[in-house]
Design a protein around this motif. Structure first.
Motif, short mmCIF file in Angstrom:
data_model
loop_
_atom_site.label_atom_id
_atom_site.label_comp_id
_atom_site.label_asym_id
_atom_site.label_seq_id
_atom_site.Cartn_x
_atom_site.Cartn_y
_atom_site.Cartn_z
N GLY A 193 0.85 6.51 25.86
CA GLY A 193 -0.25 5.80 26.49
C GLY A 193 -1.46 5.61 25.60
O GLY A 193 -2.56 5.33 26.09
N VAL A 194 -1.27 5.76 24.29
CA VAL A 194 -2.35 5.54 23.32
C VAL A 194 -2.00 4.28 22.53
O VAL A 194 -1.05 4.29 21.74
N MET A 195 -2.74 3.22 22.74
CA MET A 195 -2.43 1.97 22.05
C MET A 195 -2.71 2.10 20.57
O MET A 195 -3.80 2.51 20.15
N ALA A 196 -1.72 1.77 19.76
CA ALA A 196 -1.85 1.78 18.31
C ALA A 196 -1.06 0.60 17.77
O ALA A 196 -0.09 0.16 18.37
N ARG A 197 -1.50 0.08 16.64
CA ARG A 197 -0.81 -1.08 16.08
C ARG A 197 -0.85 -1.03 14.57
O ARG A 197 -1.73 -0.38 13.97
N PRO A 198 0.07 -1.73 13.90
CA PRO A 198 0.02 -1.82 12.44
C PRO A 198 -0.98 -2.88 12.02
O PRO A 198 -1.50 -3.64 12.85
N ILE A 199 -1.24 -2.94 10.73
CA ILE A 199 -2.07 -4.03 10.19
C ILE A 199 -1.27 -5.33 10.25
O ILE A 199 -0.06 -5.32 10.45
N TRP A 200 -1.95 -6.45 10.07
CA TRP A 200 -1.29 -7.75 10.14
C TRP A 200 -0.18 -7.88 9.08
O TRP A 200 -0.28 -7.32 7.99
N THR A 201 0.84 -8.63 9.43
CA THR A 201 1.86 -8.98 8.43
C THR A 201 1.19 -9.75 7.30
O THR A 201 0.42 -10.69 7.57
N PRO A 202 1.42 -9.38 6.03
CA PRO A 202 0.81 -10.14 4.93
C PRO A 202 1.09 -11.64 5.09
O PRO A 202 2.21 -12.04 5.43
N LEU A 203 0.08 -12.45 4.86
CA LEU A 203 0.18 -13.87 5.16
C LEU A 203 1.27 -14.57 4.36
O LEU A 203 1.88 -15.53 4.84
N ASN A 204 1.53 -14.11 3.15
CA ASN A 204 2.57 -14.73 2.33
C ASN A 204 3.96 -14.52 2.91
O ASN A 204 4.91 -15.22 2.52
#
Length: 391
Positions: free
Chosen positions: A341-352
């Motif tokens: 129940g703790v929201m966590a996320r990765p960083i954005w996918t590299p744009l390339n």
């Protein structure tokens, strides 16, 4: 390891009030939001003109230390117009970090220009000016005062640093690179309202800057953004373009170029005026949260809390962990925290790596690729309570 992350998840919940679910970031309404929005509704002026739009622009310029601010509908629109008024042309190339939200590249593409992806610094997560200059020396040459990409023959017109999660880029070095190679500096300060580099607010270093006030930012107007500049003529042009390029007249509708319906509604600006009054409190509570997280993660082997660089003061918009891959699987940690129940996320996918931008030019992206496997954002809503710590 499983029990360790279950325990960490509970500690994060405790910090944020021990609710069954702890979101990544929630807006905080603790001031005069209802009063101002109600006044706006009662006035009947809820659309793109009204006293709150004017007040918000004036107060935002004062807060960020620039001459002018122009309020618009979102941060992407702000960056789009910032690039346009800065002189970006079709087929130009623009240096942007590979590790940023897709809006940075989209704004470049709206003008039929070409994103050119640059690696980031492990210390700031923003463009690495040293690597950028080394790369320019490898692929670029100056012709008629323009930096030319020898591999494509295109002009490289501008560079767009993004202050990731509120942490300022090394602006002194980047400005030096821009001056040496005649690059226009346009700041993507979408995440860094309340952040400073050597005492100067982000967004005010370049010719133009862009802010975002999306619902998940440190302060919000619901949806919204702003263009920052010290050039009054550019600000006037930005306001003209974002108001459908309508020429002033008491009743006629005349437009002398293609414009954009990008102006911020008065009702959103009313919310923004109230939120801006609480910015010092928001930043102070973010920094108190950082200290609590430092205590929580200091004994956890293989986990580092990402903190501001020595030359900057961050708003700590999103709290960030760097995990050692040899000790913690990023996806395992994400699964454990979210399952608790703790929201966590990765960083954005590299744009390339995204389909629309997979064929764009790019430098070596070794640090970008490393960070992509290590970064985890954890709950970052400002803590409730007083305004005691603004260090």
């Amino acid at each position: 390891m499983i029990n360790q992350w279950k325990s960490i998840a509970q500690s994060i919940k405790d910090i944020h009030g021990n609710a069954p679910f702890t979101p990544l970031h929630e807006p905080t309404f603790s001031g005069k939001e209802l009063e101002y929005v109600t006044d706006c509704i009662q006035s009947g002026w809820v659309s793109s003109v009204g006293k709150y739009v004017d007040d918000f622009e004036i107060k935002l310029a004062e807060y960020t230390g620039v001459e002018r601010a122009v309020a618009v509908v979102n941060g992407t629109a702000a960056l789009h117009i910032a690039l346009k008024i800065a002189g970006l042309q079709a087929n130009d190339e623009v240096f942007i970090p590979a590790l940023t939200f897709i809006a940075t590249a989209n704004a470049v593409s709206y003008l039929q220009a070409v994103p050119h992806f640059i690696d980031v610094s492990e210390r700031t997560m923003g463009i690495d000016p040293v690597k950028l200059e080394q790369y320019i020396q490898e692929i670029g040459e100056m012709r008629n005062s323009h930096l030319i990409n020898k591999q494509t023959g295109r002009i490289i017109r501008a560079v767009v640093p993004m202050h990731t999660f509120g942490h300022p880029v090394d602006m002194d070095l980047l400005i030096n690179v821009c001056e040496r190679y005649n690059l226009i500096l346009v700041e993507d300060a979408a995440e860094s309202l309340g952040s400073y580099y050597k005492g100067k607010h982000t967004g005010g270093f370049g010719l133009v800057g862009a802010l975002s006030f999306n619902g998940n930012k440190i302060m919000t107007t619901g949806g919204g953004g702003a263009i920052l500049t010290n050039d009054v003529k550019l600000a006037d042009y930005a306001k003209f373009l974002t108001t459908t390029a309508k020429m002033p007249h008491r009743w006629e509708y005349r437009h002398d170029e293609i414009g954009y319906n990008y102006r911020m509604p008065n009702i959103n600006a009313a919310l923004g005026c109230a939120q801006l009054e609480k910015m010092d409190t928001f930043v102070a509570s973010k920094r108190r949260l950082t200290k609590q997280y430092e205590q929580l993660f200091e004994p956890v082997e293989g986990v580092q809390l990402f903190v501001e660089p020595p030359s900057g003061k961050s708003n700590y918009w999103l709290q960030t962990l760097l995990v050692d891959e040899s000790k913690h699987s990023r996806d395992f940690v994400l699964d454990e925290l979210n399952s608790e129940g703790v929201m966590a996320r990765p960083i954005w996918t590299p744009l390339n790596e995204l389909a629309p931008y997979s064929n764009c030019p790019k430098s070596d992206l070794s640090i970008t690729n490393q960070l992509n496997k290590r970064v985890i954002n954890i709950p970052s809503t400002p803590l409730k309570g007083g305004n005691k710590d603004q260090t």
